[in-house]
Design an enzyme around this catalytic site. Structure first.
Site, PDB file in Angstrom:
ATOM      1  N   ARG A 126       0.839  -1.199   0.000  1.00  0.00           N
ATOM      2  CA  ARG A 126       0.000   0.000   0.000  1.00  0.00           C
ATOM      3  C   ARG A 126       0.874   1.249   0.000  1.00  0.00           C
ATOM      4  O   ARG A 126       0.579   2.236  -0.682  1.00  0.00           O
ATOM      5  CB  ARG A 126      -0.881  -0.042   1.255  1.00  0.00           C
ATOM      6  CG  ARG A 126      -2.020   0.951   1.246  1.00  0.00           C
ATOM      7  CD  ARG A 126      -3.109   0.524   0.305  1.00  0.00           C
ATOM      8  NE  ARG A 126      -4.307   1.336   0.463  1.00  0.00           N
ATOM      9  CZ  ARG A 126      -5.384   1.205  -0.283  1.00  0.00           C
ATOM     10  NH1 ARG A 126      -5.413   0.296  -1.231  1.00  0.00           N
ATOM     11  NH2 ARG A 126      -6.432   1.972  -0.092  1.00  0.00           N
ATOM     12  N   GLN A 176     -11.881   7.632   7.195  1.00  0.00           N
ATOM     13  CA  GLN A 176     -11.625   6.219   7.444  1.00  0.00           C
ATOM     14  C   GLN A 176     -10.380   5.752   6.698  1.00  0.00           C
ATOM     15  O   GLN A 176      -9.936   4.624   6.903  1.00  0.00           O
ATOM     16  CB  GLN A 176     -12.835   5.389   6.991  1.00  0.00           C
ATOM     17  CG  GLN A 176     -14.105   5.678   7.765  1.00  0.00           C
ATOM     18  CD  GLN A 176     -15.311   4.971   7.169  1.00  0.00           C
ATOM     19  OE1 GLN A 176     -15.654   5.183   6.005  1.00  0.00           O
ATOM     20  NE2 GLN A 176     -15.965   4.124   7.947  1.00  0.00           N
ATOM     21  N   ASN A 177      -9.833   6.609   5.858  1.00  0.00           N
ATOM     22  CA  ASN A 177      -8.694   6.242   5.027  1.00  0.00           C
ATOM     23  C   ASN A 177      -7.388   6.417   5.795  1.00  0.00           C
ATOM     24  O   ASN A 177      -7.233   7.352   6.578  1.00  0.00           O
ATOM     25  CB  ASN A 177      -8.667   7.101   3.760  1.00  0.00           C
ATOM     26  CG  ASN A 177      -9.941   6.955   2.952  1.00  0.00           C
ATOM     27  OD1 ASN A 177     -10.551   5.887   2.940  1.00  0.00           O
ATOM     28  ND2 ASN A 177     -10.352   8.026   2.291  1.00  0.00           N
ATOM     29  N   ILE A 178      -6.427   5.544   5.519  1.00  0.00           N
ATOM     30  CA  ILE A 178      -5.128   5.636   6.177  1.00  0.00           C
ATOM     31  C   ILE A 178      -4.088   6.309   5.286  1.00  0.00           C
ATOM     32  O   ILE A 178      -2.935   6.454   5.688  1.00  0.00           O
ATOM     33  CB  ILE A 178      -4.627   4.251   6.637  1.00  0.00           C
ATOM     34  CG1 ILE A 178      -4.410   3.315   5.446  1.00  0.00           C
ATOM     35  CG2 ILE A 178      -5.612   3.638   7.641  1.00  0.00           C
ATOM     36  CD1 ILE A 178      -3.740   1.995   5.834  1.00  0.00           C
ATOM     37  N   HIS A 192      -9.000   5.594  11.612  1.00  0.00           N
ATOM     38  CA  HIS A 192      -8.435   4.249  11.432  1.00  0.00           C
ATOM     39  C   HIS A 192      -6.914   4.254  11.358  1.00  0.00           C
ATOM     40  O   HIS A 192      -6.314   3.263  10.959  1.00  0.00           O
ATOM     41  CB  HIS A 192      -9.012   3.593  10.172  1.00  0.00           C
ATOM     42  CG  HIS A 192     -10.446   3.215  10.316  1.00  0.00           C
ATOM     43  ND1 HIS A 192     -11.265   2.930   9.237  1.00  0.00           N
ATOM     44  CD2 HIS A 192     -11.235   3.079  11.409  1.00  0.00           C
ATOM     45  CE1 HIS A 192     -12.482   2.643   9.668  1.00  0.00           C
ATOM     46  NE2 HIS A 192     -12.489   2.727  10.981  1.00  0.00           N
ATOM     47  N   GLY A 220     -18.070   8.768  -0.204  1.00  0.00           N
ATOM     48  CA  GLY A 220     -17.311   7.609  -0.657  1.00  0.00           C
ATOM     49  C   GLY A 220     -17.157   6.504   0.361  1.00  0.00           C
ATOM     50  O   GLY A 220     -16.129   5.836   0.401  1.00  0.00           O
ATOM     51  N   ASN A 223     -22.071   9.162  -3.035  1.00  0.00           N
ATOM     52  CA  ASN A 223     -21.529   7.848  -3.336  1.00  0.00           C
ATOM     53  C   ASN A 223     -21.767   7.506  -4.796  1.00  0.00           C
ATOM     54  O   ASN A 223     -22.700   8.017  -5.425  1.00  0.00           O
ATOM     55  CB  ASN A 223     -22.173   6.779  -2.444  1.00  0.00           C
ATOM     56  CG  ASN A 223     -21.218   5.664  -2.088  1.00  0.00           C
ATOM     57  OD1 ASN A 223     -20.413   5.238  -2.925  1.00  0.00           O
ATOM     58  ND2 ASN A 223     -21.304   5.168  -0.858  1.00  0.00           N
ATOM     59  N   VAL A 282     -22.653   4.539  -5.840  1.00  0.00           N
ATOM     60  CA  VAL A 282     -23.738   3.573  -5.950  1.00  0.00           C
ATOM     61  C   VAL A 282     -25.055   4.205  -5.514  1.00  0.00           C
ATOM     62  O   VAL A 282     -25.083   5.219  -4.815  1.00  0.00           O
ATOM     63  CB  VAL A 282     -23.455   2.320  -5.100  1.00  0.00           C
ATOM     64  CG1 VAL A 282     -22.182   1.650  -5.580  1.00  0.00           C
ATOM     65  CG2 VAL A 282     -23.337   2.669  -3.619  1.00  0.00           C
ATOM     66  N   ALA A 304     -17.048  11.727  -6.257  1.00  0.00           N
ATOM     67  CA  ALA A 304     -16.752  12.771  -5.276  1.00  0.00           C
ATOM     68  C   ALA A 304     -16.073  13.962  -5.935  1.00  0.00           C
ATOM     69  O   ALA A 304     -16.348  15.118  -5.586  1.00  0.00           O
ATOM     70  CB  ALA A 304     -15.861  12.210  -4.168  1.00  0.00           C
TER      71      ALA A 304
END
EC number: 2.3.1.286
Length: 242
Positions: A57, A91-93, A109, A176, A202, A204, A220
C-alpha cells in the site's frame, strides 16, 4: 446557513485518485485473509507478512501517480473559507487529505505514514516502508514499531471527539463510504437524532434502508466541489445540486 459541519470520507474518495481499496469483491484484503493482515493476532503470528501487506500500500501511495483529486481539494477550500466549525473524519489511512492541504482532520483508522510503539502507543512519522529496523525511541529496550493502523478488534481513534462533533453539528456529509461498519455506521443516526441535515455522496445508488436525508450519486471529484459551492454560498443542500 450551516455553523457546524462534520464530514466523513471513505475509500471512494481515495479510489478516484488511483488507490486500490483494501477489500476485494471476494472479501479478501488484497489476496489476504483479514485475520492474517488486519488483526493484532495476525501481526503477532507473522509481523513480516503484515509489514509486506502495508508496504504494498505504501509503494502504491508513494509511487508518483497518486495525487489528491478535486474532491480533496474542494474540502480544503471549505476548510479555508467556511467560518464555522468543521471536522473532517476519514476512514482512510492514506495522506491525500494532508497533501491537498487539510488540517481540521481526524484519522479514525490510523495513518499509513506512521508507526506506533506497541508498549507506549507513541507514534512516529516514517519516511520509509515498514521493517524490523524501525524501532521506537521511547522505550528501553527499543520496541519494533507496528503499523499505526486500527485493526479489527481495536477501537477507532478519536471517538469521543467525533461523538461531540456529531452531537452539535447541523450538517453531516458522508463521502465515498458504505457506512455499514460500526461505529461509523451509527454516525448518521447520531446526526439525525440531534437535528442535523444528513447527506450521502456515493457512486452507488442509495440503500433503501439508508438513514441519510439526501443521497447524491456520482463521483466525489464532481459532486463535492458543487456541494462546497452551495455551502459557502449559504444555500441549503438538496437532491439537485446543479
Amino acid at each position: 446557513m450551516y455553523r457546524q459541519i462534520v464530514i466523513l470520507t471513505g475509500a471512494g474518495i481515495s479510489a478516484e485518485s488511483g488507490l486500490r481499496t483494501f477489500r476485494d469483491q471476494d472479501g479478501l484484503w488484497e489476496e489476504h485473509k483479514i485475520e492474517d493482515v488486519a488483526t493484532p493476532e495476525g501481526y503477532a503470528r507473522d509481523p513480516e507478512l503484515v509489514d509486506r501487506f502495508y508496504n504494498t500500500r505504501w509503494s502504491q501511495l508513494h509511487g508518483g501517480d497518486v495525487e489528491p483529486n478535486q474532491g480533496h481539494n474542494a474540502l480544503v477550500r471549505l476548510e479555508r473559507e467556511f467560518d464555522g466549525e468543521l471536522l473532517i473524519v476519514t476512514q482512510n489511512i492514506d495522506d491525500l487529505h494532508e497533501r491537498a492541504g487539510s488540517h481540521r482532520l481526524l484519522h479514525m483508522h490510523g495513518e499509513l505514514s506512521k508507526g506506533r510503539c506497541p508498549r507506549s502507543r507513541q507514534t512516529f512519522l516514517l519516511k520509509d516502508p515498514f521493517g524490523p529496523e524501525h524501532t521506537c525511541t521511547c522505550c528501553i529496550p527499543a520496541q519494533r514499531l507496528r503499523p499505526h493502523v486500527v485493526w479489527f478488534g481495536e477501537m477507532p481513534i478519536g471517538l469521543d471527539r467525533i461523538q461531540h462533533a456529531l452531537d452539535t453539528c447541523d450538517l453531516f456529509i458522508a463521502i465515498g463510504t458504505s457506512g455499514t461498519v460500526y461505529p461509523a455506521a451509527g454516525f448518521v443516526d447520531t446526526a439525525n437524532h440531534h437535528g442535523a441535515q444528513t447527506v450521502e455522496v456515493n457512486l452507488v445508488e442509495a440503500d433503501r434502508h439508508s438513514q441519510f436525508q439526501y443521497h447524491l450519486q456520482g463521483k466525489a471529484s464532481d459532486i463535492v466541489p458543487r456541494l462546497v459551492d452551495q455551502i459557502l454560498s449559504g444555500n441549503v443542500i438538496k437532491d439537485n445540486i446543479g
